[in-house]
Motif scaffolding. Structure first.
Motif, PDB file in Angstrom:
ATOM      1  N   VAL A 124       0.816  -1.395   0.057  1.00  0.00           N
ATOM      2  CA  VAL A 124       0.047   0.170  -0.034  1.00  0.00           C
ATOM      3  C   VAL A 124       0.804   1.141  -0.136  1.00  0.00           C
ATOM      4  N   GLN A 125       2.028   1.246   0.618  1.00  0.00           N
ATOM      5  CA  GLN A 125       2.802   2.411   0.999  1.00  0.00           C
ATOM      6  C   GLN A 125       3.476   2.713  -0.558  1.00  0.00           C
ATOM      7  N   LEU A 126       3.977   1.656  -1.061  1.00  0.00           N
ATOM      8  CA  LEU A 126       4.455   1.861  -2.455  1.00  0.00           C
ATOM      9  C   LEU A 126       3.602   2.101  -3.437  1.00  0.00           C
ATOM     10  N   THR A 127       2.601   1.683  -3.479  1.00  0.00           N
ATOM     11  CA  THR A 127       1.497   2.178  -4.207  1.00  0.00           C
ATOM     12  C   THR A 127       0.899   3.525  -4.309  1.00  0.00           C
ATOM     13  N   THR A 128       0.888   4.003  -3.074  1.00  0.00           N
ATOM     14  CA  THR A 128       0.638   5.165  -2.720  1.00  0.00           C
ATOM     15  C   THR A 128       1.689   6.506  -3.527  1.00  0.00           C
TER      16      THR A 128
END
Length: 293
Positions: free
Chosen positions: A24-28
């Motif tokens: 999720v952090q990377l996608t954001t």
């Protein structure tokens, strides 16, 4: 092989460490660059976490796992044949062999849960209702032994074993079955069709391990008679040129997915919108890849 209209293709790789939180952090972070598409991730849990961010507005997400079940016409896609189709083939094969009393052991992660749901849905079909789950056990993917679960399965007197777990967790189950003296036909997903991994399990491998085959692994004499012949030739040639042997556990999930994406960019140019990419993929009919039509 030519890139996108002569422009070389570069894949920017991000490592989520198989962690949904990291995914999720990377996608954001990636979404701030407004790309039209993200390939990945690899597991149901990471893909599912990412999908919540992109469902209605993009970018397009093409998950490599067949276990993700995206809503229709969303911006999320799932690689190769669905998990339900895979499990359906395994169950029908077991029934055809006369195995109708099955013991199932599943990992408690998202992939195991997806397999559990697919299995329950399939066993409700009229043509598969004669199959019984005489035992259904669960374990955590970080567990180092499954002796209690295996003893419960043994006591149920099954004719065959189903294992919905992959990687090291699959090895843990095989060792547990071996230590308990259980040597029954054992079926599992194609994610475990990795020769290097299976060689490590040689000392506790069941006598009959059943894995669904991928279409590209058919003998060349058979492939030559199919529409897949051209694609499989290119696939094997690409790996050979790099000195690698294709891994059954990864190749069909990634290769066709990447080729579908590249074909979309070749039609749309190097800077399409997420909606254009999504609509192009939704419009594909009768695509022939290394894993079939």
């Amino acid at each position: 092989s030519g890139g996108v209209n002569g422009q070389p293709v570069h894949f920017a790789i991000h490592d989520d460490g198989s962690s949904p939180v990291t995914a999720v952090q990377l996608t954001t972070q990636i979404m701030q660059q407004q790309p039209p598409l993200i390939l990945g991730s690899t597991f149901v849990a990471t893909c599912g976490a990412m999908m919540l961010l992109i469902l209605t507005a993009g970018p397009v997400q093409y998950c490599f796992s067949p276990g993700l079940n995206p809503p229709p016409r969303s911006y999320a896609f799932s690689g190769t044949a669905s998990l339900t189709s895979d499990d359906d083939a395994i169950l029908r094969y077991l029934r055809k062999q006369g195995y109708t009393r099955l013991a199932l052991i599943s990992s408690t992660d998202a992939t195991g849960q997806a397999n559990d749901k697919a299995t329950a849905d399939l066993l409700a079909l009229p043509e598969l209702r004669n199959i019984q789950l005489v035992a259904h056990e669960h374990f955590g993917i970080s567990d180092i032994e499954v002796s209690a679960q295996v003893q419960h399965m043994k006591a149920a007197n099954p004719q065959a074993i189903l294992v919905w777990a992959s990687g090291p967790a699959f090895g843990t189950v095989l060792r547990g079955l071996h230590d308990a003296g259980i040597d029954l036909p054992t079926a599992t997903s194609g994610a475990n069709a990795n020769s290097e991994q299976l060689e490590q399990y040689g000392s506790f491998m069941p006598g009959n391990l059943i894995l669904p085959a991928f279409a590209y692994s058919l003998p060349p004499a058979v492939l030559q008679k199919t529409p897949m012949w051209k694609q499989t030739q290119a696939f094997f040639a690409a790996f050979k040129s790099l000195g690698y042997t294709p891994s059954p556990a990864a190749s069909p999930y990634v290769w066709d997915t990447a080729m579908i994406v590249i074909s979309a960019f070749r039609k749309l140019g190097s800077k399409p919108t997420a909606q254009q990419v999504r609509d192009n993929i939704l419009g594909i009919k009768n695509y022939i890849g290394i894993n079939g039509s």
